[in-house]
Every structure is written in C-alpha cells, then in structure tokens.
Design a protein around this motif. Structure first.
Motif, mmCIF file in Angstrom:
data_model
loop_
_atom_site.group_PDB
_atom_site.id
_atom_site.type_symbol
_atom_site.label_atom_id
_atom_site.label_comp_id
_atom_site.label_asym_id
_atom_site.label_seq_id
_atom_site.Cartn_x
_atom_site.Cartn_y
_atom_site.Cartn_z
ATOM 1 N N LEU A 326 40.910 8.261 -55.481
ATOM 2 C CA LEU A 326 40.900 8.639 -56.898
ATOM 3 C C LEU A 326 41.766 9.875 -57.135
ATOM 4 N N ALA A 327 41.683 10.837 -56.207
ATOM 5 C CA ALA A 327 42.530 12.024 -56.339
ATOM 6 C C ALA A 327 44.001 11.642 -56.286
ATOM 7 N N ARG A 328 44.339 10.696 -55.412
ATOM 8 C CA ARG A 328 45.729 10.243 -55.343
ATOM 9 C C ARG A 328 46.145 9.577 -56.657
ATOM 10 N N ALA A 329 45.221 8.870 -57.308
ATOM 11 C CA ALA A 329 45.536 8.186 -58.561
ATOM 12 C C ALA A 329 45.798 9.159 -59.699
ATOM 13 N N PHE A 330 45.423 10.436 -59.547
ATOM 14 C CA PHE A 330 45.692 11.431 -60.587
ATOM 15 C C PHE A 330 47.196 11.679 -60.750
ATOM 16 N N ALA A 331 48.009 11.159 -59.839
ATOM 17 C CA ALA A 331 49.464 11.322 -59.932
ATOM 18 C C ALA A 331 50.146 10.077 -60.501
ATOM 19 N N ALA A 332 49.356 9.122 -61.029
ATOM 20 C CA ALA A 332 49.945 7.897 -61.572
ATOM 21 C C ALA A 332 50.872 8.218 -62.735
ATOM 22 N N ASP A 333 51.848 7.302 -62.990
ATOM 23 C CA ASP A 333 52.822 7.540 -64.055
ATOM 24 C C ASP A 333 52.464 6.829 -65.343
ATOM 25 N N SER A 334 51.213 6.364 -65.460
ATOM 26 C CA SER A 334 50.775 5.643 -66.644
ATOM 27 C C SER A 334 49.578 6.350 -67.252
ATOM 28 N N ALA A 335 49.629 6.568 -68.560
ATOM 29 C CA ALA A 335 48.500 7.203 -69.237
ATOM 30 C C ALA A 335 47.232 6.376 -69.086
ATOM 31 N N GLU A 336 47.392 5.059 -69.149
ATOM 32 C CA GLU A 336 46.223 4.175 -69.004
ATOM 33 C C GLU A 336 45.579 4.340 -67.633
ATOM 34 N N LEU A 337 46.411 4.375 -66.587
ATOM 35 C CA LEU A 337 45.875 4.495 -65.231
ATOM 36 C C LEU A 337 45.276 5.876 -64.992
ATOM 37 N N LEU A 338 45.893 6.908 -65.529
ATOM 38 C CA LEU A 338 45.310 8.254 -65.407
ATOM 39 C C LEU A 338 43.944 8.302 -66.066
ATOM 40 N N GLU A 339 43.862 7.713 -67.238
ATOM 41 C CA GLU A 339 42.579 7.685 -67.957
ATOM 42 C C GLU A 339 41.528 6.946 -67.128
ATOM 43 N N LYS A 340 41.922 5.816 -66.550
ATOM 44 C CA LYS A 340 40.985 5.020 -65.749
ATOM 45 C C LYS A 340 40.535 5.782 -64.508
ATOM 46 N N ALA A 341 41.479 6.455 -63.829
ATOM 47 C CA ALA A 341 41.140 7.196 -62.618
ATOM 48 C C ALA A 341 40.153 8.321 -62.927
ATOM 49 N N VAL A 342 40.372 9.041 -64.021
ATOM 50 C CA VAL A 342 39.455 10.127 -64.385
ATOM 51 C C VAL A 342 38.091 9.571 -64.741
ATOM 52 N N GLU A 343 38.053 8.470 -65.496
ATOM 53 C CA GLU A 343 36.765 7.865 -65.847
ATOM 54 C C GLU A 343 35.978 7.471 -64.603
#
Length: 875
Positions: A326-343
């Motif tokens: 999940l921490a690695r996903a905080f560097a995603a380049d998509s707003a949708e994916l960032l939102e999902k990772a934080v959720e």
C-alpha cells in the motif's frame, strides 16, 4: 559411353525429371565425370545471362539435381545445392525436394545424416528456401536435429497436418519454447480449435504430449523474457491449457517472478493463477501485491489492490503484509489509484503493526496534500511529515544553431560517378549530385560521360527497358538516371522529358522537383545546360544565401547561357526571408530577365488555415461523436498573393486535395522560408500515419522547427501528431528547440492536440508522457499553454463520456500550472467543476480550477489560454 553429353543435354533442355532417373543409373566413373564437368557448365551458362536472370535460374533445378547425385562429399552437395546462381534473392521454397531426395536415396545412411545436419545448420530465417529439404531429410534419416533456432522456427511454420505422427515432434517440441523467432511465426495463432493451438491442445488431450510439459514450457518461455509479440502465442496457449491450482502449484515462484516486469498479458495470466492458489504465504502475497502496484498498467495496479483488499478482508492477519504494497501504491500516477490506496490503508489500519505503519508514514509525503492529510490523521497522529525538496523545472536548453553550411560542390568526374552509383536517399546528396552533373557536364562532357558509362554497362539492361516502358517518372532518381542515360548516349529513346512527365495527382513540391530534373534532362539532350544550377542549397535548412545566388546568376550571364526555369523558381523559394540589400543591388545590375526577377524579389506571404472534417459513407457527421468515427483529417486552405511564376504559385497554393507523394521528407528543404506551407503539405501524411507502424523519425518536424516563417496551425498539427507518437521521443527535443527559439505556437499545438486526441488519432497516455517530459525539461510554461488550449476541446459535454486517461491529462495540466504560476479561470474547466459527481476526473478538474482561481476571487481568464501562463512568451 558418353555420360556427360547425355547429362548436359538433359540439363540444357531442363528435363529435371528424366535427369533424376538418368543420374541415379550412373556408375562411379560416370558420377566422377559429371561432377568434374558441372562447374564448367555452370560457368558457361552464367556467362550467357545477366546475374539473377530468369533464364539462368531456369536451369537451377536440373543443376541442383545433377550435383546432388554426383558430388561425393556431403559438404560439397550442401554447398552446391544452395549456390546463389540457382535462385534469385526473392525465390520461394524449393520445388525440387522430392527429386533431390530420390537421387540421394542410395547414399549411405551416415552420409545422408551428415547432409541433413549440414542443411539444417545452413538455415538462417524461418522461411529459408532450403527449409523443406532439410526437414524432410531429417525425418527420413531419423537424425536428431541440431540445436539451431531458425530450424525450429521453420519447422513451426511448416509442420505437417498430422503433428502427432511427425518424427521431429519429440525432438523439436521442447525447443519450441526456447528458440528465438518461434513467437513471431506463431503470433497470429488465436483459434483454440485450429492451427498450432488446436494441435497442441489435442496432443495433450490424447496423451501424446503431457499437459505438464506444455505448461512448464510456457512458463520457461515467459521467464526467458521477450516482447508482448514474442510471447503472444505462448500466453494464449497457457490460457487455453488453463492450469488447475494443482498444476500451477509447482510454478508459484516462477509466476511471482513474472509479475514485476513481464509484458502485461503474461503478468495478468500469472496473477489470475496465483489468486486461485491456496498455498501462498504472507510473504508470497506481499511480494505479489508489491509487484503489481509497481506496474505501469493501471489495470494491473487496480487488480492488485482489489486482490489485496479481498485477501485482507478474508484473513485480517494479512493486514501487516499489505502495508508495504500500500505504501508503494502511494506513488501511483493516477488520482483514482491514489484514492483507492489511501482508502485501503485507512480501512485496514487496525491490523497493521508498527513496522508496517512506519512504511506507510514514510510514503505519506508522496501523496497530494488532501490525501496526505487523511492518511496522516491515522498514521502520524494528525501531522504531515515535512515535505521533501519541491521539484523545480530547469530553464529551457540553449538554442541550437538554425543551420550549418553544406558540403562543398562535387569537384571531379570520378567523385560524381562514384556518388551516382550509390543510392540517393537524402535531399542533400540529391542536390549535390544534380548540381555536380550539370557543372561537370559543362566543363568536361566527354570525360563525365566516360566516367559514368561503366556504371551503366555493369547494371542490368532490363532495368532500363522497364523504366522506359513506364507511363510516367514520378521520382527524382528516375529523372536523374534519364539525364545520365542521355549524357552517355545509352537511352533507348529521346525526349524522355516530354514523354514521362507525371499525369497523376502528384503533390506540388514533388512536381516542382520533377520539373527541375526534367529540364536538366532536356538541356542535356539539347546541349543547352547552363554552367551551374542556381537552387543548390548553401545551408542545411535548404536556404540559398542571397549573395551566392547573385554570384551564380552572374556566372550564368557571363557564359551567355540562360538559367533553367524551374531551377530559378526553386532558388527564389529558398532565399532567406530577411532581405539582403547589397545582393539586391548587384542583381539589379544584371541584364537578364532572371536578374530583374531576383532584384525585385520579396518573400511572398502565404497564410494557412485548417478545417477539420469527418465523413463516412453516409455523409458528413459530427466528428466529436466517436461512436460513429470513421475518418478525421484537417484540410488546409492557403492564401498567397500570385507572383506570376507558375511553379512558385502552384507550390504556395497548397491544393485542398489528397495527392501522391514521393519525397515528402525533402519538402521542408524546398520551402525553408515558408514553414507553414511545408507543414501544410506534410500534415496529411503525418496525421494518417499508423500509430502501430514504424515511424520515419522526427526529422520533418525538426526541419520545420528550423525553417523560417510563421508557425501556425499546420506546424502545430504536425508537431502535435509527433508528440503523440510513442515511437518518436525525439519530438520532445523539437518542442524544446522551438520553444527556446521563441517560435513555438503553444496554444495552437494545444488546440490541434485536443482535436487529435478527441478523434482517436493519438492515445492520451502517449501525449501525456511527451508533454510531461517537455515540462520537466524546462518547457513547463509552454506545456501549460498547450494543456489550457486543449482542455476546452477535450472536456466532455454534460452527460458525455470522457476520453480514457483524461484525468491524467488534467493532472498534467495542474502540475504545469503550478510550476508556471498560472492564474485565471478557464470557463470550460469552471463549468465542469460545478457539475455534480465524485469521479476521479471531476476531482482533478475541481483541483485544477481551485489552483487557477486561488487568490483571484474566481476571476475568469478572459484572454484565453495564451494568457494563463507565467512570463513565457508565445512565438
């Protein structure tokens, strides 16, 4: 008995079938006699015909059959069978396999096995003409095929219909998963009940081949790596086999290794199998999730997060293993994916241990502020870590030189003859060669003809006959060859300049090129060549320096000659836009009409406007409606004051119709002071370029960027199309160069890019990648103006479906706006931000609008996108 006389007669009458029966009946002495005489006959036949002449090739089968029967060693037979004399370079597979197998049938088994291996190792490509003989001989002798990749690829390309009965199957099937080139041969296999897919699945079902061997082979091939095309067949085979969890279990570590970097379809297949396995440990799951969220394909990142969420909900103890992914996903380049990772991090935070929480805390600084604050309330007690250094875009790179001097003229007939024998692919070499021909013909016509004649006599005469039977010559090389033929008195006909002028719809710049070459040919025939040409460029942009042009015209006048008409008009089009008063004064003192034209010449202005149209078989329709998209293209309209010079007016007129082209890479050099006109000619061909096909390169765009004259909609359309081509990373360099020179029409590029994206001509991800690279290298203000002009075209109407990836484009626009300090609302962005909804696109639109209106009280940018940047100026 005269064995050789009878054999020779059968060869010369090309009776290969009777010859095969006759040579099999020869005794040892007869075979030795024929073997000694065959090379002499080949030499004699070769002397009768041109190289690769079909008449010589016609003897090939008979000569091959005779040689296979009489030469003693396997090495000698292998060498004889595949002499280049026996088949043209474009020959297909051998059609004499049965005859050759028949004449060597009585050879010892060891000899035939040796020949089989030698023939197999000679194979170079899967469709090699000797493939059929090599495979059949391997089957007949039972020889184990050598480890040779092209042989395996060729076997795959011509396997028998009853694959299970093929003696080569057990030898070559394991190599099918290792040999280079097999994937390319089988890339179009997609039907599971036909072709190789169907055959292998049937062999597995009947037990002829073990399913485990096929599954293991696919996995082994995946681990070897390769492109998506190389692995496409093996991915389909693997999916068709559909391994059960028990069959997949021995390969768990292999599938895990495939997740980080293998092509998307392979990684997706591996992920599906791993999700179905029950034997994965927490470490295995963490490794898989982290590999997936690190992928560039959003589909795989989304699937990885979904797998993580479902697994942790089913087994809460896995929450700690999910922290690092999940921490690695905080560097995603998509707003949708960032939102999902934080959720997900917030949802499963209760089960994350201290080590996992520390990993999440370190990654919070990668999040946008609004998401970082949400994560911080749970993982850091409500405080956000100090942000790291803010990225500051560098300044634009230094402006490169617009042009350089070209090579000096050809000085000798020997150099001219040598260059004429080489293939002319660039306009620089063509111009230099044409000028050299004219100049040297005036100095030493007989010497130049003598130097050129050997090249013509060594070439195939059939080429000449074919060229002179054509209806028209549409390429520069044909006309140059015609001029050389006329100069050397080897042309089959005279007045070629009158007979072969194109009658087809040839593009105007190419027609100008043809006229220039045709008038040289005519002047050669009529012995009226001037001492030199006027239009030969002096600079790499295609320009001719005004002082040099006047000096050339003075030399023509001094020789009592007349300049060639098309040559003069091309020279005028190549003059720089900046007047040279001294050169104009010298031209005014000339007495010829050409001198008067040159003295009075001013660079004519030609404006270009674009109209985007879309039509299908049912008539015109709204091209914004992508559900009915068929064909979208911009149509140019030119406005230019007439000069009275027919070819100049023709070229500057830019007809509103599609035309055939032959030398479009040369066009910018023919119009170096009319950038927009050259771009208008290039644009249709650039726009219609297939995004899946090879690209010629960014050279036409770079040439346009270094040309002179206004840069408007046509240049913008060409550069926008190149920016959207993933095969042309050099287009970013072109953008930076034009921006550094202050000649980048950023807002116009944005409008054209928006139209190209909306019509589906380019992909959003490709355009975003190019513009992001340009922004990070100093063109952030220009990229903002491009994005701001594109957004009104790209944003969907209420109720409309947005383009895929549009949220990413809005994120890029917001980043460029921040780096540029842009302020001022864009009406279309403001209106969309006010719509109801919570999609990722709407969230990004609202953030962009807030950024543009922060501290401005929501003031609209009434000046349009051109005025929303910082201090950068539009060219």
């Amino acid at each position: 008995m005269d064995h050789w006389g009878e054999i020779r007669k059968l060869i010369e009458t090309r009776r290969a079938d009777r010859l095969a029966a006759r040579v099999r009946a020869l005794d040892d002495d007869g075979r030795k006699e024929v073997a000694a005489r065959l090379p002499e006959l080949l030499k004699e036949l070769r002397g009768r015909f041109e190289r690769w002449d079909d008449d010589l090739v016609g003897y090939g089968i008979a000569l091959r059959v005779a040689g296979a029967a009489v030469f003693g060693g396997a090495a000698a037979v292998a060498s004889w069978l595949y002499r280049r004399d026996f088949a043209p370079q474009w020959a297909g597979p051998d059609n004499d396999v049965d005859l050759i197998l028949a004449v060597i049938a009585d050879r010892p088994a060891a000899w035939r096995a040796d020949l089989a291996e030698r023939l197999a190792l000679r194979i170079r490509v899967p469709d090699d003409r000797g493939m059929a003989l090599a495979l059949e001989l391997l089957r007949e002798t039972g020889t184990e095929p050598p480890a040779h990749d092209p042989l395996v690829a060729g076997w795959v390309g011509r396997a028998p219909s009853r694959l299970g009965d093929d003696p080569l199957l057990d030898h070559l099937l394991p190599r099918l998963f290792e040999a280079e080139g097999v994937g390319r041969v089988l890339q179009w296999e997609s039907e599971p009940h036909a072709g190789w897919l169907g055959a292998l699945l049937n062999l597995a079902e009947t037990g002829r081949v073990r399913r485990e061997a096929l599954i293991e082979g696919c996995v082994r091939r995946f681990l070897l790596g390769g492109t998506a095309v190389d692995l496409r067949f093996f991915t389909r085979l693997h999916e068709a086999l559909d391994p059960s969890p028990a069959e997949a279990a021995p390969h768990i570590r292999d599938y895990l290794q495939l997740l980080p970097a293998s092509p998307g379809p392979v990684a997706e297949s591996a992920m599906k199998l791993l999700r179905a396995c029950d034997g994965l440990t927490a470490d295995d799951l963490a490794e898989a999730w982290e590999a997936l969220v690190f992928r560039s394909e959003r589909k795989l990142v989304r699937a990885g997060l979904s797998w993580l969420d479902r697994s942790v909900r089913r087994t809460p103890a896995l929450a700690d293993a999910a922290a690092a992914p999940l921490a690695r996903a905080f560097a995603a380049d998509s707003a949708e994916l960032l939102e999902k990772a934080v959720e997900l991090a917030l949802s499963h935070s209760g089960g994350i241990g201290e080590e996992g929480r520390a990993a999440v805390r370190e990654a919070i600084e990668l999040l946008p502020p609004h998401l970082g604050q949400r994560a911080a309330t749970v993982f850091t007690g409500g405080t956000v870590a100090e942000p790291g250094p803010v990225f500051t875009p560098p300044p634009l790179p230094a402006v490169p030189g617009r042009s350089r001097s070209l090579e000096p003229p050809i000085q000798s007939v020997e150099e001219c003859a040598r260059l004429a024998a080489e293939e002319t692919s660039s306009w620089q070499s063509w111009e230099r060669l044409l000028a050299g021909l004219v100049t040297l013909a005036g100095r030493d016509r007989a010497g130049l003809a003598a130097a050129l004649r050997p090249r013509l006599l060594d070439g195939p005469h059939s080429w000449v006959d074919w060229q002179y039977r054509r209806e028209a010559w549409e390429e520069a090389g044909q006309w140059f060859e015609g001029a050389v033929r006329a100069l050397t008195a080897t042309a089959p006909v005279r007045s070629a300049w009158r007979r072969f002028m194109p009658k087809t719809n040839l593009a105007a710049p190419d027609l100008l090129l043809v006229h220039r070459a045709a008038e040289v040919l005519r002047a050669v025939e009529e012995d009226t060549l001037p001492p030199l040409l006027l239009a030969t460029p002096t600079h790499s942009t295609g320009h001719v320096a005004a002082a040099e042009l006047v000096q050339r015209l003075e030399a023509v006048e001094a020789a009592g000659a007349k300049p060639l008409a098309a040559d003069l008009q091309q020279a005028l089009l190549r003059l720089p836009r900046t007047p040279d008063p001294e050169a104009a004064g010298r031209a005014a003192r000339l007495t010829s009409p050409a001198g008067g034209i040159l003295a009075a010449w001013t660079c004519p202005e030609a404006g270009i406007e674009l109209e985007w149209t879309c039509a299908n078989a049912g008539g015109d329709h709204d091209w914004h409606d992508r559900s009915h998209h068929h064909s979208v293209h911009p149509v140019p309209t030119a406005t230019a004051a007439p000069t009275g010079l027919p070819l100049v007016d023709l070229v500057l007129g830019v007809p509103r119709r599609w035309a055939e082209e032959r030398h479009r890479e040369w066009w910018p050099s023919m119009l170096p002071s009319h950038r927009e006109v050259a771009a208008a000619y290039l644009m249709p061909y650039v726009i219609r370029r297939s995004r899946n096909g090879p690209s010629a390169g960014p050279e036409p765009s770079r040439d346009l960027a270094r040309a002179e004259g206004p840069a408007g909609a046509a240049f913008a359309a060409v550069l926008a199309r190149d920016l959207g081509d993933p095969h042309l990373p050099g287009s970013v360099e072109v953008l930076l160069e034009a921006a550094a020179r202050g000649e980048l029409p950023a807002a116009e590029i944005g409008r054209q890019a928006g139209l190209l994206l909306a019509s589906g001509e380019v992909r959003m991800t490709d355009m975003i990648a190019a513009l992001d690279a340009a922004a990070r290298r100093g063109a952030h203000e220009h990229v903002w103006r491009i994005a701001a002009a594109a957004l009104p075209v790209l944003l969907p109407a209420p109720g409309g479906r947005p383009l895929n990836g549009l949220a990413g484009f809005v994120m890029l626009a917001a980043t460029a706006a921040e780096w540029s300090g842009a302020r001022g609302a864009i009406p279309e962005v403001r209106d969309m931000a006010a719509r109801k909804g919570s999609s990722g696109l709407l969230r990004e639109i609202r953030r962009l609008h807030e950024r543009l209106t922060a501290g401005t009280g929501g003031t609209e940018n009434t000046g349009g996108p051109d005025n929303t940047g910082g201090s950068g100026q539009e060219g």
